[in-house]
Design a protein around this motif. Structure first.
Motif, PDB file in Angstrom:
ATOM      1  N   LEU A  59      48.007  44.298  24.264  1.00 16.47           N
ATOM      2  CA  LEU A  59      48.341  44.932  25.524  1.00 16.47           C
ATOM      3  C   LEU A  59      47.261  44.605  26.553  1.00 16.47           C
ATOM      4  N   SER A  60      47.703  44.472  27.786  1.00 15.94           N
ATOM      5  CA  SER A  60      46.783  44.255  28.899  1.00 15.94           C
ATOM      6  C   SER A  60      47.012  45.338  29.941  1.00 15.94           C
ATOM      7  N   CYS A  61      45.956  45.665  30.656  1.00 19.36           N
ATOM      8  CA  CYS A  61      46.041  46.634  31.750  1.00 19.36           C
ATOM      9  C   CYS A  61      45.246  46.058  32.909  1.00 19.36           C
ATOM     10  N   ALA A  62      45.968  45.667  33.938  1.00 21.67           N
ATOM     11  CA  ALA A  62      45.333  45.086  35.119  1.00 21.67           C
ATOM     12  C   ALA A  62      45.137  46.172  36.169  1.00 21.67           C
ATOM     13  N   ALA A  63      43.928  46.243  36.698  1.00 20.25           N
ATOM     14  CA  ALA A  63      43.588  47.266  37.674  1.00 20.25           C
ATOM     15  C   ALA A  63      43.358  46.657  39.047  1.00 20.25           C
ATOM     16  N   SER A  64      43.819  47.348  40.051  1.00 16.52           N
ATOM     17  CA  SER A  64      43.535  46.940  41.423  1.00 16.52           C
ATOM     18  C   SER A  64      42.339  47.720  41.928  1.00 16.52           C
ATOM     19  N   GLY A  65      41.706  47.231  42.954  1.00 18.65           N
ATOM     20  CA  GLY A  65      40.586  47.955  43.538  1.00 18.65           C
ATOM     21  C   GLY A  65      39.257  47.512  42.968  1.00 18.65           C
ATOM     22  N   ARG A  66      38.217  47.727  43.726  1.00 19.81           N
ATOM     23  CA  ARG A  66      36.901  47.235  43.343  1.00 19.81           C
ATOM     24  C   ARG A  66      36.141  48.210  42.466  1.00 19.81           C
ATOM     25  N   THR A  67      36.729  49.355  42.138  1.00 19.52           N
ATOM     26  CA  THR A  67      35.998  50.360  41.376  1.00 19.52           C
ATOM     27  C   THR A  67      36.210  50.238  39.867  1.00 19.52           C
ATOM     28  N   PHE A  68      36.908  49.234  39.418  1.00 17.54           N
ATOM     29  CA  PHE A  68      37.229  49.114  37.994  1.00 17.54           C
ATOM     30  C   PHE A  68      35.976  49.009  37.150  1.00 17.54           C
ATOM     31  N   SER A  69      35.059  48.153  37.549  1.00 14.99           N
ATOM     32  CA  SER A  69      33.937  47.845  36.674  1.00 14.99           C
ATOM     33  C   SER A  69      33.000  49.023  36.453  1.00 14.99           C
TER      34      SER A  69
END
Length: 126
Positions: A20-30
């Motif tokens: 499974l993959s989960c792609a996140a938008s936005g610069r706060t992921f890391s």
């Protein structure tokens, strides 16, 4: 606003594998820990796995320990769940989520997560 989009679910025979993959938008992921939860029909949402913001620490439910592996690629804003040796009891909708607090709160409790994806169905046939 953070958006999480899961993919990679499907139908697999017992003993098989899925990633499974989960792609996140936005610069706060890391800067945030991420988790995977699942919910089967008629059952409560349950914790599956989580990973710290750096990827240096991982956490697993006893039911998946040794079979599932969580990882993340902060350059791609993506978190993964590699699922091996799948069992029919792994059948559920799988959700990824972002942990609300960077330095506090339990990794195992769904209420500690503030943003959720729409979920991806995993079905394991016997």
């Amino acid at each position: 606003q953070v958006q999480l989009v899961e993919s990679g679910g499907g139908l697999v025979q017992a003993g098989g594998s899925l990633r499974l993959s989960c792609a996140a938008s936005g610069r706060t992921f890391s800067g945030y820990a991420m988790g995977w939860f699942r919910q089967a029909p008629g059952k409560e949402r349950e914790f599956v796995a989580a990973i710290s913001w750096s990827g240096g620490s991982t956490y697993y439910a006893n039911s998946v320990k040794g079979r599932f592996t969580i990882s993340r690629d902060n350059t791609k804003n993506t978190v993964y769940l590699q699922m091996n040796s799948l069992k029919p009891e792994d059948t559920a909708v799988y959700y990824c989520a972002r942990k609300r607090n960077k330095d506090s709160g339990s990794y195992y409790v769904w209420a500690e997560y503030d943003y959720w994806g729409q979920g991806t169905q995993v079905t394991v046939s016997s």
